[in-house]
Write an enzyme that holds these catalytic residues in place. Structure first.
Site, mmCIF file in Angstrom:
data_model
loop_
_atom_site.group_PDB
_atom_site.id
_atom_site.type_symbol
_atom_site.label_atom_id
_atom_site.label_comp_id
_atom_site.label_asym_id
_atom_site.label_seq_id
_atom_site.Cartn_x
_atom_site.Cartn_y
_atom_site.Cartn_z
ATOM 1 N N LYS A 115 105.745 137.842 46.463
ATOM 2 C CA LYS A 115 105.843 138.973 47.397
ATOM 3 C C LYS A 115 105.299 140.260 46.794
ATOM 4 C CE LYS A 115 108.902 137.235 50.780
ATOM 5 N NZ LYS A 115 109.989 137.353 51.706
ATOM 6 N N LYS A 207 103.526 127.760 53.216
ATOM 7 C CA LYS A 207 104.773 127.751 53.987
ATOM 8 C C LYS A 207 104.592 128.496 55.319
ATOM 9 C CE LYS A 207 108.192 130.748 52.972
ATOM 10 N NZ LYS A 207 109.504 131.268 53.359
ATOM 11 N N LYS A 210 107.053 134.365 58.349
ATOM 12 C CA LYS A 210 106.996 135.499 59.282
ATOM 13 C C LYS A 210 105.848 136.432 58.948
ATOM 14 C CE LYS A 210 112.034 135.906 59.348
ATOM 15 N NZ LYS A 210 112.835 136.202 58.172
#
Ligand code: AQP
Length: 352
Positions: A115, A207, A210
């Site tokens: 991230k 994956k 969102k």
């Protein structure tokens, strides 16, 4: 180790549209867990702000995730449904755990690396500390079981490490305060089923998420039948027909993903799906998948819409849940403060 009552905790971040991965890897399994134990399901808004959130959108998304929980079948009278920021013990315990967790442990967390990306220096301290807050979420309730998707496996290992280190570091004090051996349980992750890791519809190695910029990579819980049909039809596949056995999915990430999604929606296994569709072309299989996905998601999304239209009702569910959650977490925190050696607030000067 002391015996702990079976208690389930899990959370979902209000950071955008919930997708099929969140539903099949987590929320659908939350519903099933209600039959087995006392459950707490948390909208983890403190986690959400580790990346900047627009305040008005955050408030809407907190209510949307709550609505998704209820629409999926979580019963707020039976389970405790609440948002994290209403229960101050999460943040309080996280601070104490910051002093138990080791820097080296956090440096190994792959989600932070993913991230934060290349701009690590510019990431928030909260993003780095995310797994410690997650340990506090779980252990404030001394939860024994945590249903999550596979991406959370490493964070749950850290939760177990923190619980064990706290139990060791304060072993004498824990005994002296009459808690038997081991104050915190070593939580069991519940990761499994055919959809523990739902992958992007555009790339079977990534994956479903969102934050993927392509909306075609995921099926959102609020997508209508047309959007679901378009996304499934455009989903990446290979030219071969489906194999007859699960072993034949090896090395075929996209096929494996679609078969896993089908199995999870149906509540069956990859083997059972392939027993029916082995040898089928993707065009036929995708048609059946669209039908199944629409049939499963349409009632959920209709109920979500109804629920979000009444924010006062959702807020009342959250307030009720927060009160019940705090009733469990507050005594845990009191005990932790005694164990650590803090002086707890007693009568004031006026009273002595
Ligand atoms: N693709 C997935 N397959 C299976 N389970 C998944 N989960 C998330 N993605 C998948 C599970 O959903 C629960 C809630 O996730 P979250 O919202 O708290 O956090 P996340 O993992 O960061 O979710 P996203 O959607 O993938 O967001 P971004 O884009 O921010 O990375 C968890 O139990 C998670 O395992």
């Amino acid at each position: 180790m002391a015996a702990f009552k079976e208690l389930v905790f899990s959370g979902v971040q209000p950071t955008g549209n919930l997708h099929l991965g969140n539903y099949l890897g987590a929320i659908k399994r939350f519903v099933e867990m209600q039959e087995r134990a006392e459950c707490l399901y948390c909208v983890v808004d403190l986690h959400a702000i580790t990346l900047w959130q627009n305040p008005a959108e955050l408030r809407t998304q907190i209510r949307e995730v709550t609505a998704a929980f209820i629409a999926a079948g979580i019963d707020p009278r039976r389970s405790i449904v609440f948002n994290q920021s209403q229960v101050p013990q999460h943040a309080e315990l996280a601070w104490i755990f910051n002093c138990v967790a080791r820097l080296g442990w956090l440096n190994r967390m792959t989600q932070f690396k993913d991230k934060a990306g290349k701009d690590r220096e510019n990431a928030s301290v909260g993003l780095y500390d995310y797994p410690v807050l997650m340990a506090a979420d779980i252990l404030a309730y001394r939860a024994t079981h945590v249903p999550v998707g596979e991406d959370q496996k490493q964070h749950l290992e850290l939760t177990r490490d923190i619980a064990q280190k706290f139990n060791n570091d304060f072993a004498e004090s824990i005994l002296a305060h009459g808690h038997g051996e081991g104050f915190f349980p070593v939580t069991e992750p519940l990761i499994g089923g055919p959809a523990a890791r739902v992958m992007s519809l555009r790339d079977g190695t990534k994956k479903m998420s969102k934050s993927d910029p392509s909306d075609y990579s995921r099926i959102n819980l609020t997508d209508d039948a047309d959007a679901i049909a378009q996304k499934v039809r455009k989903a990446k596949t290979d030219p071969e027909p489906l194999p007859s056995e699960a072993a034949g999915l090896a090395g075929r990430a996209e096929a494996d993903n679609l078969v896993g999604i089908f199995a999870a929606l149906q509540g069956s296994t990859r083997e059972a799906v392939l027993a029916e569709y082995g040898g089928a072309q993707f065009s036929a299989f995708k048609g059946a998948l669209v039908e199944l996905a629409v049939e499963s998601l349409a009632p959920l999304s209709a109920e979500m819409k109804q629920l979000v239209a009444d924010p006062a009702h959702i807020d009342a569910i959250l307030a009720d849940g927060a009160e019940r959650a705090e009733a469990i977490a507050a005594p845990t925190l009191d005990a932790v403060k005694d164990i650590v050696g803090f002086v707890r607030r007693g009568p004031t000067l006026r009273a002595v």
